[in-house]
Structures are given as structure tokens and as C-alpha cells.
Write an enzyme that holds these catalytic residues in place. Structure first.
Site, PDB file in Angstrom:
ATOM      1  N   LYS A 125       0.863  -1.192   0.000  1.00 30.63           N
ATOM      2  CA  LYS A 125       0.000   0.000   0.000  1.00 30.63           C
ATOM      3  C   LYS A 125       0.886   1.225   0.000  1.00 30.63           C
ATOM      4  CE  LYS A 125      -4.427   0.990   0.245  1.00 30.63           C
ATOM      5  NZ  LYS A 125      -5.577   0.177  -0.155  1.00 30.63           N
ATOM      6  N   ASP A 165      -7.060   4.366  -4.352  1.00 26.28           N
ATOM      7  CA  ASP A 165      -7.716   4.226  -3.042  1.00 26.28           C
ATOM      8  C   ASP A 165      -8.329   5.609  -2.787  1.00 26.28           C
ATOM      9  OD1 ASP A 165      -7.820   2.204  -0.596  1.00 26.28           O
ATOM     10  OD2 ASP A 165      -7.449   4.156   0.304  1.00 26.28           O
TER      11      ASP A 165
END
Ligand code: NDP
Ligand code: 2IT
Length: 443
Positions: A125, A165
Site C-alpha cells: 500500500k 484508493d
């Protein structure tokens, strides 16, 4: 002290202040207690100690010039958590709240989520504390180009493949992709969520929200029920929320709420989704504007989505947005099912309340895995140099979501926790990664 407890205490001491990471890790470690007890070779191989330590954490300066000619400096992150079953895969978040602990919680959860999809993708991430709100397209481009000017050294189609995201959609992915190609000269699937003309997959935009509803549909089906006639409360008004609302509506439910970071709307007859699309996706404006065109709808400042009477709740905004009191209120109002579109939206108190009061609970790792699953399908299409139709991708997504439901519910049953999809998703996600790590030696 038990093995998992030991690992958790070390993790807290070693990563002070990273409260979201502690929270995400504790939930997983607790679910694995029985698994590691049954497999003592895992402790001998230091499996959990290795699992909670990212393989690599990159932090970097992101300087860019705003429209007033001032130099701004943000902090960039990429945490490459685990590559046991495939190249690192996971989104980039652009939000002022981003810090290392948040990126680590997201990267850690991504390991298990990606494993659950059944596809060959590891966990990672990234993101930045850059705030895209109110920025011009030129400022967004300047930031994205600067961000990629460092990130390009660490990513690649077979190494690490970021995606969107919070705060990162098609516009940002386009700018990032253009800069990667310009620096490296490589036309490759280094990012997913790309635009359709340059290697994107049809149905990726819809995938997380649609997948969430397909997952909830599997949960309902196991009880002989469906979305038809259900009242659904949704939080958020971004990528995940919008397509969850669209699919739930298509299946005969009435979506009565949505929210953004300033307020929330209640529309008893069902939210007007084309209006939301125009306000949030096209004009990037505030949800408060919805009320003007919809006199029968209510707009409230602040939070409050979970105070509304509903049968199904789909939290689709951000972490810890649904707390213990919200859970009690949902339960008192007769809510029967909660499925998480956002990552870790329910606090541990809320999850306990749901599990202890017969609310069927679909945890994020399982329920929102449709986005990353279609990202992996985008990678497959890029490798094949082919593109599949919307219907083909959507069919595969349905199959993947029902496979995830099956894996999570059967793992829960195997360990004597039937119906507990939190434990089931953590265990099933872990098993494949653990087997790969055991096979690959101490690395
Ligand atoms: P978007 O940026 O498209 O939308 C986020 C929405 O949540 C916006 O409506 C935003 O409001 C609202 N929001 C309210 N409070 C906050 C807050 N404190 N921080 C951030 N947003 C807030 O993001 P996504 O829809 O892509 O992501 C939503 C959630 O789903 C996140 O938890 C993300 O990690 C998760 N997720 C996303 C996937 C994807 O494919 N995009 C896949 C799997 C999970 P406002 O408009 O005011 O900013
Ligand atoms: O949380 C997530 O799974 C995402 N933001 C999607 C990641 C991806 O690589 O598509």
C-alpha cells in the site's frame, strides 16, 4: 504468554503510535491463535514475526509547485509488505490524514485480502498526506509527476503494482502512468485502474462496489434471503459507495443514505444516483448540493448515517467510521447485515456488538476484495495484450466473490467458529500466504 500475544506485544513496542496498524494486526493475530497452535512448525520458522514486519518501507519527499508559484512539500509512502504469493499489489491513498501507521494497516490487511481472491498478488500500500481537495488539475498533475519521479524505482509490472484508493481515481492514475512511461520508457502494466484507452480493464471502476454487493448477496443467499425490498444505509459517496449503491438498487433494494466528510443525506424514496454521480464524480463538489435539487431529501452536517433505520448497512468511507454506539443503534433499529466496503470501517467494539447480537457481518478483507481482484484481472489482460468485455470481467468478479465467501465461511467452520466471517477471512487468507512462506524458507 501465547505465541500470538508475544508477537503482538513486540509489534506494539516496535511500532509506537501506529494505532491503526496495531488494531489491524491484533484482529488477525487473535484469529490465528488456533491455527498456529495446530501448526507448531510455524512458530519455529518465526512465521508471525516475519508476517508483521514489512519486507520494505519506502518514505520520500514529494516537492511540487502550486498555482501561486509556492513550493509545497508532501511525504510519500510505499510499504511493500509481503510478496510470498505474487508481486506487491495495493492502492495509493491521497488524504491529509495519511501517515506510516495508516499505510501499514492497509498494507497488512491487503496481504490477506489479496490471498483470499485466489489470484497471485502479494500485499502492499502507499500514498501521501497530500490533500487533493480544492486543487486544480495542474496541481494534481504536478503532485502526481513528482510522486512518480521517486516511486518509479520501486515499482514494475512484476514487482509492485499500485492502484487507486481514497483520493486516487482515473485522473491521478493517468498522470502517474504518463510519468512512469516517460521516465522508464516501458509500456507495461505497472498500475491498475488505468483508463480504458491505455490498458485499463472494463468494470474496474465498478468492481469494489459491485463486488461488495455480490458478497453481501452470498451472505443473504445462505439465509435464503436477497436484496429485494431491503432498506440499505451506505456511508461515503466515493468510488466504492457509488457503485455499491448502484448494484444494490439494481437488485431491488432502496438505498436511503450516503455521506461525505462534511455531512450526510437521507432520501426515503431512494437516493438519486445520477445526481450523486454528477455532484461527486463530475464536479467533485459537496454532497450538501443534493438537497437543493431534492426537496424531499434531508441533508445534515456531521456524521449520522448509522442512526437511520435500515436492514443492511454498507460502510464505504474510511477506517473506524462505525463505532460501538453506532453498532448498538443499528442493532436496536433492526439491522440484520453489515458488509464493509471501506477498509476497517468498524471499530473492534462495533464488530463485537455485531457478532454477539446475531448481525451477519462481512469483514472488509473479504467483502471489498472485488476491487483488487479486478485489478489482478487487469494485470492478466495487460500480460495477454488483450481486453475482455464488461460482461466477461463482471462474471469473473461474481465467481471470485462467491469463492471468497466460500473460503471464509468454510475456514470458520473448520475451526469451530461457524458464521464468524472475521475469523474465517483471516484464517483462509493466512493459510495460502503461510504455506508459500514456509515453502520459500527464511526470507
Ligand atoms: P473515494 O476517495 O472515492 O471516496 C471516499 C469517500 O469517503 C468520500 O465520499 C469521502 O468524502 C468520504 N469520507 C468521509 N470521511 C472521510 C475521511 N475521514 N477520510 C477519507 N474519506 C472520507 O475513496 P474510495 O471510495 O475509493 O474508498 C473508500 C474506502 O474504500 C476506503 O476505506 C478505501 O480504502 C476502501 N477501498 C477502496 C477500494 C477501491 O478500489 N477504490 C478497494 C477496496 C477498499 P469527501 O468526498 O468529502 O472526501
Ligand atoms: O483497498 C484496496 O483493496 C484497494 N484500494 C484496491 C487495490 C488495488 O490494487 O486495486
Amino acid at each position: 504468554m501465547s505465541y500470538v500475544n508475544d508477537v503482538y506485544q513486540q509489534l506494539v513496542a516496535r511500532n509506537p503510535g501506529e494505532v491503526e496498524f496495531h488494531q489491524a494486526a491484533l484482529e488477525v493475530l487473535q484469529a490465528l491463535e488456533k491455527v498456529v497452535e495446530a501448526n507448531p512448525e510455524m512458530q519455529k520458522a518465526g512465521l508471525l514475526e516475519r508476517l508483521v514486519e514489512p519486507e520494505r518501507q519506502i518514505m520520500f519527499r514529494v516537492p511540487w509547485v502550486d498555482d501561486q508559484g509556492r513550493t509545497q512539500v508532501n511525504r510519500g509512502f510505499r510499504v511493500q509488505f509481503n510478496s510470498a504469493i505474487g508481486p506487491y499489489k495495493g492502492g495509493l491513498r491521497l488524504h491529509p490524514s495519511v501517515n506510516l501507521g495508516i499505510i501499514k494497516f492497509l498494507g497488512f490487511e491487503q496481504i490477506f485480502k489479496n490471498s483470499l481472491t485466489g489470484l497471485p498478488i502479494g500485499g502492499g500500500k502507499g500514498g501521501s498526506d497530500f490533500d487533493p481537495k480544492g486543487k486544480s488539475d495542474r496541481e494534481i498533475m504536478a503532485f502526481c509527476q513528482s510522486f512518480m519521479t521517486e516511486l518509479y524505482r520501486h515499482v514494475g509490472a512484476n514487482m509492485d503494482v499500485p492502484a487507486g484508493d481514497i483520493g486516487v481515481g482515473a485522473r491521478e492514475i493517468g498522470f502517474l502512468y504518463g510519468q512512469y512511461k516517460r521516465i522508464t520508457g516501458q509500456y507495461e502494466g505497472v498500475l491498475t485502474g488505468k483508463g480504458i484507452p491505455y490498458g485499463g480493464s472494463l468494470a474496474r471502476k465498478e468492481a469494489t462496489g459491485f463486488g461488495l454487493v455480490y458478497f453481501a448477496q452470498e451472505m443473504l443467499k445462505s439465509k435464503g434471503d436477497s436484496f429485494k425490498g431491503k432498506k440499505v444505509a451506505i456511508s461515503g459517496a466515493g468510488n466504492v459507495a457509488i457503485y455499491a449503491a448502484e448494484k444494490a438498487t439494481e437488485l431491488g433494494a432502496t438505498v436511503v443514505t450516503m455521506s461525505d466528510s462534511t455531512g450526510w443525506i437521507y432520501d426515503a424514496n431512494g437516493i438519486d444516483l445520477p445526481a450523486i454521480h454528477e455532484i461527486k464524480e463530475v464536479r467533485r463538489a459537496r454532497l450538501s448540493e443534493y438537497a437543493a435539487g431534492h426537496p424531499k431529501a434531508e441533508y445534515h452536517e456531521g456524521r449520522g448515517v448509522w442512526s437511520v433505520k435500515c436492514d443492511i448497512a454498507l460502510p464505504c468511507a474510511t477506517q473506524n467510521e462505525l463505532n460501538g454506539d453506532d453498532a448498538k443503534q443499528l442493532i436496536a433499529n433492526g439491522c440484520q447485515l453489515v458488509a464493509e466496503g471501506a477498509n476497517m470501517p468498524s471499530t473492534p467494539e462495533a464488530i463485537d456488538a455485531f457478532l454477539n447480537n446475531g448481525v451477519f457481518f462481512g469483514p472488509a478483507k473479504a467483502a471489498n476484495a472485488g476491487g483488487v481482484a479486478v485489478s489482478a484481472l487487469e494485470m492478466s489482460q495487460n500480460s495477454l495484450r488483450l481486453s475482455w468485455s464488461f460482461e466477461e470481467v463482471d462474471e469473473r468478479l461474481k465467481g471470485i466473490m462467491s469463492g471468497i465467501y466460500e473460503r471464509a465461511s468454510s475456514a470458520a467452520k473448520r475451526y469451530g467458529m461457524e458464521g464468524n466471517l472475521v475469523a474465517g477471512a483471516n484464517i483462509a487468507g493466512f493459510e495460502k500466504v503461510a504455506a508459500a512462506m514456509m515453502a520459500q524458507g527464511i526470507v
